[in-house]
Design a protein around this motif. Structure first.
Motif, PDB file in Angstrom:
ATOM      1  N   ALA A   1       0.813  -1.211   0.000  1.00 34.70           N
ATOM      2  CA  ALA A   1       0.000   0.000   0.000  1.00 34.70           C
ATOM      3  C   ALA A   1       0.847   1.262   0.000  1.00 34.70           C
ATOM      4  O   ALA A   1       0.449   2.286  -0.569  1.00 34.70           O
ATOM      5  CB  ALA A   1      -0.930  -0.003   1.213  1.00 34.70           C
ATOM      6  N   ALA A   2       2.031   1.232   0.614  1.00 31.66           N
ATOM      7  CA  ALA A   2       2.887   2.416   0.624  1.00 31.66           C
ATOM      8  C   ALA A   2       3.345   2.758  -0.788  1.00 31.66           C
ATOM      9  O   ALA A   2       3.354   3.926  -1.193  1.00 31.66           O
ATOM     10  CB  ALA A   2       4.089   2.198   1.534  1.00 31.66           C
ATOM     11  N   THR A   3       3.720   1.748  -1.552  1.00 27.28           N
ATOM     12  CA  THR A   3       4.128   1.983  -2.934  1.00 27.28           C
ATOM     13  C   THR A   3       2.967   2.524  -3.755  1.00 27.28           C
ATOM     14  O   THR A   3       3.138   3.468  -4.542  1.00 27.28           O
ATOM     15  CB  THR A   3       4.656   0.683  -3.557  1.00 27.28           C
ATOM     16  OG1 THR A   3       5.814   0.249  -2.833  1.00 27.28           O
ATOM     17  CG2 THR A   3       5.029   0.883  -5.011  1.00 27.28           C
ATOM     18  N   ALA A   4       1.789   1.948  -3.590  1.00 26.32           N
ATOM     19  CA  ALA A   4       0.621   2.429  -4.331  1.00 26.32           C
ATOM     20  C   ALA A   4       0.296   3.868  -3.965  1.00 26.32           C
ATOM     21  O   ALA A   4      -0.057   4.686  -4.825  1.00 26.32           O
ATOM     22  CB  ALA A   4      -0.574   1.524  -4.066  1.00 26.32           C
ATOM     23  N   LEU A   5       0.417   4.212  -2.699  1.00 28.96           N
ATOM     24  CA  LEU A   5       0.123   5.574  -2.244  1.00 28.96           C
ATOM     25  C   LEU A   5       1.071   6.585  -2.867  1.00 28.96           C
ATOM     26  O   LEU A   5       0.645   7.638  -3.375  1.00 28.96           O
ATOM     27  CB  LEU A   5       0.228   5.621  -0.716  1.00 28.96           C
ATOM     28  CG  LEU A   5      -0.026   6.970  -0.046  1.00 28.96           C
ATOM     29  CD1 LEU A   5      -1.509   7.273  -0.020  1.00 28.96           C
ATOM     30  CD2 LEU A   5       0.553   6.978   1.367  1.00 28.96           C
ATOM     31  N   LEU A   6       2.361   6.280  -2.868  1.00 34.31           N
ATOM     32  CA  LEU A   6       3.355   7.233  -3.354  1.00 34.31           C
ATOM     33  C   LEU A   6       3.426   7.263  -4.878  1.00 34.31           C
ATOM     34  O   LEU A   6       3.559   8.331  -5.486  1.00 34.31           O
ATOM     35  CB  LEU A   6       4.726   6.893  -2.773  1.00 34.31           C
ATOM     36  CG  LEU A   6       4.831   6.962  -1.240  1.00 34.31           C
ATOM     37  CD1 LEU A   6       6.201   6.514  -0.779  1.00 34.31           C
ATOM     38  CD2 LEU A   6       4.533   8.364  -0.750  1.00 34.31           C
ATOM     39  N   GLN A   7       3.345   6.089  -5.506  1.00 37.69           N
ATOM     40  CA  GLN A   7       3.450   6.044  -6.962  1.00 37.69           C
ATOM     41  C   GLN A   7       2.284   6.748  -7.642  1.00 37.69           C
ATOM     42  O   GLN A   7       2.442   7.320  -8.724  1.00 37.69           O
ATOM     43  CB  GLN A   7       3.516   4.594  -7.438  1.00 37.69           C
ATOM     44  CG  GLN A   7       4.721   3.816  -6.960  1.00 37.69           C
ATOM     45  CD  GLN A   7       5.995   4.173  -7.692  1.00 37.69           C
ATOM     46  OE1 GLN A   7       6.658   5.146  -7.353  1.00 37.69           O
ATOM     47  NE2 GLN A   7       6.342   3.402  -8.682  1.00 37.69           N
ATOM     48  N   ALA A   8       1.120   6.714  -7.036  1.00 37.80           N
ATOM     49  CA  ALA A   8      -0.048   7.377  -7.614  1.00 37.80           C
ATOM     50  C   ALA A   8      -0.083   8.865  -7.307  1.00 37.80           C
ATOM     51  O   ALA A   8      -0.972   9.573  -7.787  1.00 37.80           O
ATOM     52  CB  ALA A   8      -1.328   6.720  -7.101  1.00 37.80           C
ATOM     53  N   GLY A   9       0.863   9.360  -6.522  1.00 38.30           N
ATOM     54  CA  GLY A   9       0.888  10.772  -6.198  1.00 38.30           C
ATOM     55  C   GLY A   9      -0.161  11.183  -5.183  1.00 38.30           C
ATOM     56  O   GLY A   9      -0.493  12.365  -5.079  1.00 38.30           O
TER      57      GLY A   9
END
Length: 321
Positions: free
Chosen positions: A44-52
């Motif tokens: 979820a951390a990657t999804a949060l940051l990658q999506a801006g």
């Protein structure tokens, strides 16, 4: 501030983003990130940051507070043992004696959940963002970074680094064959030479006709035969975009890259800038970018003859030689 577990009604959030609720982050935003992570098969951390959905620096500041660890945002005082690319890839680098912590950590992915769920220790590492760690490593050991980029492929797989030079004897055989063919054509009778010419032209015409006819043949594979892949089955793609004095096209380029039809959590777009480019860097700095866009200023260096790992000179005391 110590990390507090979410209440029972909020337990569905993954731990790597659940602690953000105590920081006042909108719960609906975190739910969106958790849903995107489940669909893409990532954390979820990657999804949060990658999506801006959240700035990288703000996330890692909040993580440092949750871990009760110091956050490094300015210059990082590295100690002995700093290496490239190992320190950047691992997200871990040693700090100089007397610093706020023995080492600095820029965790990614599920390592964040392990840190939050792990036991608290007296000697905690300092926290920074992956972008800040990379920038600091590039600034501390630029010669080692340039040497790695120029020569690592040649050291590991030299057969892929340079094209094989043609053997001299193959060139000699080719020259002798062409000479013999010309001599043979000159020695043939006129009618036989014309016959050979017509045969060669007929062969060329047959090959051209076959290639043209292939355009009219229906393909045996239809679009219905393709099997769509779920986002969780897709690999992570890295897109390298070298730029030099192209500030005028930066907005259009970023718009096109952002429109790529691919899960944002599995895109790694690296914008590569030259150290002597005074235009493109400031143009990119004016545009807020999500974490999937990584702006890398390549240290000065070039493909000079490699001295090898045992004789390579290093100017930085933090760089192992």
């Amino acid at each position: 501030m110590s990390f507090q577990r979410p209440p029972a009604g909020q337990a569905a959030l993954p731990p790597e983003i659940a602690f953000l609720q105590a920081e006042g982050v909108d719960g609906q935003l975190l739910i969106r990130a958790a849903a995107a992570a489940a669909e893409a098969g990532t954390d979820a951390a990657t999804a949060l940051l990658q999506a801006g959905l959240m700035a990288e620096a703000a996330y890692y500041r909040a993580l440092a507070r949750a871990l009760d660890a110091p956050y490094l945002d300015g210059p990082i005082p590295f100690g002995l043992g700093l290496r490239f690319p190992d320190s950047v890839a691992a997200g871990l680098a040693p700090l100089a004696p007397g610093a706020v912590a023995p080492c600095v950590l820029a965790p990614r992915g599920r390592m964040i959940a392990d840190l939050l769920d792990g036991p608290r220790r007296a000697s905690r590492p300092a926290i920074t963002s992956p972008t800040r760690l990379r920038e600091a490593v590039f600034a501390a050991i630029p010669e080692q970074v340039a040497d790695y980029a120029s020569h690592e492929l040649r050291r590991r797989t030299p057969e892929r680094a340079t094209a094989r030079e043609p053997a001299v004897w193959w060139l000699l055989v080719l020259g002798l064959g062409l000479t013999a063919a010309l001599c043979l054509c000159a020695a043939l009778p006129a009618w036989l030479a014309r016959t050979a010419m017509l045969a060669a032209q007929g062969l060329f015409l047959a090959m051209a006709s076959f290639r043209l006819a292939a355009l009219a043949i229906r393909a045996p594979v239809s679009a219905d035969a393709t099997v769509p892949l779920a986002d969780a089955d897709l690999p992570v793609y890295t897109v390298l975009v070298p730029l030099r004095r192209e500030a005028a096209v930066v907005p259009h380029l970023l718009k096109a890259l952002a429109a790529l039809d691919y899960p944002a959590a599995k895109l790694d777009i690296k914008l590569l800038l030259e150290a002597d480019d005074p235009e493109t860097g400031p143009a990119l700095a004016r545009i807020p970018l999500p974490a999937r866009f990584e702006v890398i200023t390549v240290p000065p260096g070039g493909p000079v003859p490699s001295r090898g790992p045992s004789t390579r000179r290093c100017r930085s005391p933090a760089a192992p030689c």
